[in-house]
Design an enzyme around this catalytic site. Structure first.
Site, PDB file in Angstrom:
ATOM      1  N   GLU A  37       0.821  -1.208   0.000  1.00  0.00           N
ATOM      2  CA  GLU A  37       0.000   0.000   0.000  1.00  0.00           C
ATOM      3  C   GLU A  37       0.857   1.262   0.000  1.00  0.00           C
ATOM      4  O   GLU A  37       0.485   2.283  -0.581  1.00  0.00           O
ATOM      5  CB  GLU A  37      -0.950   0.001   1.200  1.00  0.00           C
ATOM      6  CG  GLU A  37      -2.027  -1.063   1.146  1.00  0.00           C
ATOM      7  CD  GLU A  37      -2.940  -0.932  -0.075  1.00  0.00           C
ATOM      8  OE1 GLU A  37      -3.064   0.193  -0.615  1.00  0.00           O
ATOM      9  OE2 GLU A  37      -3.505  -1.952  -0.502  1.00  0.00           O
ATOM     10  N   TYR A 120      -5.297   6.288   5.588  1.00  0.00           N
ATOM     11  CA  TYR A 120      -5.585   5.275   4.568  1.00  0.00           C
ATOM     12  C   TYR A 120      -4.787   3.999   4.823  1.00  0.00           C
ATOM     13  O   TYR A 120      -5.350   2.897   4.848  1.00  0.00           O
ATOM     14  CB  TYR A 120      -5.273   5.800   3.169  1.00  0.00           C
ATOM     15  CG  TYR A 120      -5.251   4.693   2.150  1.00  0.00           C
ATOM     16  CD1 TYR A 120      -6.433   4.183   1.634  1.00  0.00           C
ATOM     17  CD2 TYR A 120      -4.058   4.117   1.734  1.00  0.00           C
ATOM     18  CE1 TYR A 120      -6.441   3.139   0.731  1.00  0.00           C
ATOM     19  CE2 TYR A 120      -4.046   3.067   0.831  1.00  0.00           C
ATOM     20  CZ  TYR A 120      -5.234   2.585   0.329  1.00  0.00           C
ATOM     21  OH  TYR A 120      -5.223   1.536  -0.552  1.00  0.00           O
ATOM     22  N   ASP A 138      -9.146   6.379  -0.442  1.00  0.00           N
ATOM     23  CA  ASP A 138      -8.115   6.872  -1.342  1.00  0.00           C
ATOM     24  C   ASP A 138      -8.793   7.524  -2.540  1.00  0.00           C
ATOM     25  O   ASP A 138     -10.021   7.680  -2.575  1.00  0.00           O
ATOM     26  CB  ASP A 138      -7.173   5.748  -1.769  1.00  0.00           C
ATOM     27  CG  ASP A 138      -7.826   4.730  -2.697  1.00  0.00           C
ATOM     28  OD1 ASP A 138      -9.067   4.768  -2.872  1.00  0.00           O
ATOM     29  OD2 ASP A 138      -7.097   3.891  -3.251  1.00  0.00           O
ATOM     30  N   CYS A 193     -14.257   2.196 -12.794  1.00  0.00           N
ATOM     31  CA  CYS A 193     -14.655   3.588 -12.527  1.00  0.00           C
ATOM     32  C   CYS A 193     -13.425   4.489 -12.631  1.00  0.00           C
ATOM     33  O   CYS A 193     -13.027   5.155 -11.671  1.00  0.00           O
ATOM     34  CB  CYS A 193     -15.312   3.691 -11.151  1.00  0.00           C
ATOM     35  SG  CYS A 193     -16.200   5.252 -10.868  1.00  0.00           S
ATOM     36  N   CYS A 200     -18.798   2.114 -17.501  1.00  0.00           N
ATOM     37  CA  CYS A 200     -20.010   2.033 -16.682  1.00  0.00           C
ATOM     38  C   CYS A 200     -20.839   0.781 -16.966  1.00  0.00           C
ATOM     39  O   CYS A 200     -21.503   0.252 -16.061  1.00  0.00           O
ATOM     40  CB  CYS A 200     -20.866   3.280 -16.897  1.00  0.00           C
ATOM     41  SG  CYS A 200     -20.050   4.809 -16.375  1.00  0.00           S
ATOM     42  N   CYS A 203     -19.916  -1.968 -14.623  1.00  0.00           N
ATOM     43  CA  CYS A 203     -19.902  -1.650 -13.194  1.00  0.00           C
ATOM     44  C   CYS A 203     -21.049  -2.327 -12.447  1.00  0.00           C
ATOM     45  O   CYS A 203     -22.217  -2.203 -12.855  1.00  0.00           O
ATOM     46  CB  CYS A 203     -19.994  -0.139 -13.004  1.00  0.00           C
ATOM     47  SG  CYS A 203     -19.972   0.367 -11.267  1.00  0.00           S
ATOM     48  N   CYS A 209     -26.035   4.289  -9.424  1.00  0.00           N
ATOM     49  CA  CYS A 209     -25.065   5.384  -9.542  1.00  0.00           C
ATOM     50  C   CYS A 209     -25.756   6.610 -10.145  1.00  0.00           C
ATOM     51  O   CYS A 209     -26.162   6.606 -11.307  1.00  0.00           O
ATOM     52  CB  CYS A 209     -23.882   4.957 -10.410  1.00  0.00           C
ATOM     53  SG  CYS A 209     -22.677   6.275 -10.687  1.00  0.00           S
TER      54      CYS A 209
END
Length: 357
Positions: A37, A120, A138, A193, A200, A203, A209
């Site tokens: 990370e 985070y 994030d 995304c 889309c 998704c 959305c």
């Protein structure tokens, strides 16, 4: 948010990554989560893959890492940029390895007290490694939440926006499957995304959305102008008569806490002859040749950099000292043949690449 659809999508679409276990429900090694990370901050997954694999072979655990030197850490970090991350990794490794338990804390407050671990990264460790119901936030999640709920708060990094996005992140994490939701959202933001041209139709959250349903995806998150600063400078490659290169530690614009080539801000086309700033590093009476060997371009955070490179050859051998008398900065004379291995940043490597054989 339909978390069940999100989980099902993730199980089918999770990419194979060196830091991701094949069993998506298994708790992970907190050390591996922390390293991956941290590397992924400001760096693409495609770049981090190989860096992570090499790192884990050299530093398989926190004890091994804690026992190494900053120079060795920089060697394995070279090319990732943002070297403060690498320096903080080593500091945290030493703190954890020298602690009573020699293990990562399992509380957010204690984790965030460690160098380089923010909200985070702490959330990622607690969620992915310990399966706690901890939120993460994030850029990927900010983008998803902004589109999902049509959040148009400006500036995006304001306290109001941060509080709003964190509320949604905590809502997602309020589940025994928080680890799955967090990672699935990161994957969704990276692969579907996306900032530009989001996919889309692929998704799992498209039916709820708001940005997609209102055909306003491109409006979210609201744009924020990135102010780019032009910086022109001069880099000095000072070479002694016995073929050693001067490295300096401290007092430099972009690399204050690591060894680098001397450099300073200067006007364009102002490097004919020996610049006055060179007197801070050498006795100008010992200068034999000054040659402008070229220009390189480089980017560091918001700085768009262009540098002239001067190769200054001395008539004298490298002095035996580790401080500059005029500035008290630490110096080191490196064999020219070892210079590309010694300097742990691409800024210096670009300058050295202009040296003639």
């Amino acid at each position: 948010m339909d978390c069940k659809k999100l989980r099902n999508w993730f199980r089918k679409n999770a990419a194979e990554l060196p830091w991701r276990l094949s069993d998506l429900d298994a708790p992970r090694d907190p050390y591996a989560v922390w390293i991956s990370e941290t590397m992924l901050q400001q760096t693409q997954v495609s770049t981090v893959r190989d860096y992570f694999t090499r790192w884990m072979k050299r530093f398989p655990d926190i004890e091994t890492l804690a026992a190494t030197t900053e120079e060795e850490v920089f060697k394995y970090w070279q090319g990732l940029g943002y070297y403060s991350r690498a320096r903080n990794i080593l500091k945290t490794a030493k703190i954890v390895a020298e602690g009573a338990t020699q293990k990562f804390p399992q509380a957010r407050k204690e984790l965030e007290a460690l160098p380089g671990i923010g909200a985070y990264t702490a959330g990622a460790i607690l969620s992915l490694a310990f399966h706690q119901q901890e939120a993460i936030l994030d850029g990927n999640l900010v983008r998803i939440f902004s589109r999902l709920y049509a959040i148009g708060i400006l500036p995006v990094d304001s306290k109001e926006a941060a509080d709003t996005y964190w509320d949604y992140a905590r809502e997602v994490a309020d589940s025994p499957k928080a680890y799955m939701h967090n990672e699935a959202l990161m994957e969704l933001g990276r692969t579907v995304c996306k900032v530009k041209n989001p996919e889309c139709t692929s998704c799992p959250l498209r039916d709820t959305c708001r940005a997609h349903l209102e055909n306003r995806t491109a409006e979210f998150p609201p744009s924020k102008k990135h102010i780019q600063k032009d910086w022109h400078g001069t880099v000095l490659i000072i070479e002694s008569s016995d073929h050693k290169i001067l490295a300096i530690h401290g007092g430099q614009k972009f690399f204050k806490n690591q060894f680098t080539l001397p450099h300073f801000e200067s006007p364009r086309s102002a490097t004919a002859g020996l610049p006055a700033q060179a007197e801070s590093y050498i006795n100008t009476d010992h200068v034999a040749v000054v040659e402008n060997i070229g220009i390189f371009k480089h980017n560091i955070t918001i700085h768009k950099i262009e540098c002239d490179v001067l190769h200054i050859k001395l008539s004298s051998k490298a002095p035996v000292r580790n401080k500059l008398a005029k500035t008290a900065h630490e110096i080191q004379w490196i064999e020219r043949s070892d210079a590309t291995e010694f300097f742990a940043n691409s800024f210096c490597l670009k300058a050295l690449a202009l040296l003639k054989p």
